[in-house]
Design an enzyme around this catalytic site. Sequence first.
Site, PDB file in Angstrom:
ATOM      1  N   HIS A  99       1.998   2.231  -3.480  1.00  0.00           N
ATOM      2  CA  HIS A  99       1.026   3.094  -4.262  1.00  0.00           C
ATOM      3  C   HIS A  99       0.945   4.565  -3.753  1.00  0.00           C
ATOM      4  CE1 HIS A  99      -1.285   0.077  -6.028  1.00  0.00           C
ATOM      5  NE2 HIS A  99      -1.619  -0.741  -5.071  1.00  0.00           N
ATOM      6  N   GLU A 144       0.932  -1.220  -0.118  1.00  0.00           N
ATOM      7  CA  GLU A 144       0.192   0.169  -0.002  1.00  0.00           C
ATOM      8  C   GLU A 144       0.734   1.348   0.038  1.00  0.00           C
ATOM      9  OE1 GLU A 144      -2.919  -0.331  -1.015  1.00  0.00           O
ATOM     10  OE2 GLU A 144      -3.033  -2.721  -0.460  1.00  0.00           O
TER      11      GLU A 144
END
Length: 222
Positions: A98, A95
């Site tokens: 990203h 995550e």
Amino acid sequence: MMFVLLILAIILSVWAQFRVQGTFKKWAKVDNSTGLTGYDVARHMLDTNGLHDVPIEPVRGALSDHYDPIHRVVRLSEPVYYERSISAVAVASHEVGHAIQHKEHYPMLALRHRIFPIVNFASGIAPFLLLAGFIFNAFNLIGLGIIFFSVTVAFQLVTLPVEFNASNRARRIIVEEGYVRSEEERGVGKVLNSAALTYVAAALISLLELIRYIGIFTSNRE
């Protein structure tokens, strides 16, 4: 043949879902040797990459982890946020991958963000257009439904390099920075690869559905 391929793709999707859950549970039982939680790894990675202003929030639900590009926040499911497992480190670092993409203006991520509002509208209206078109034998509605559905397929295809790139970044960084030891990289890779497979399966199903709709449309027009 197209129907058989679609059924096989659906089976692949179901298997991928079971695999990602099984792989996550397996490596969730294995603590990483550094003793860092998913939150610790995410915070270190963000700070190291100059993203001090990006917060990390715990959220309920299993595998509900995501990066919110609008509010610029990393949200980790509670098992990932608090645990010290290989799974927690793998998902948390993905995550953050990203978030780093967002900072560096990764082209495919930027493209996905730009078409997201269009996809939201298209994905909502496409099923109704296709259904109405087939019921009333209205080729114009079917054609319009196919156009809108193709937008959602394009979005899923664009998502694939975004997800693979985030995983590759995560895997490289956590090894280079010592968040996991080299012998633990295998577990990290398995968690990330199983998650990526779900995106591949979803894209494949949508692509085959689009081809099937186009086939029905063209055959009825002849």
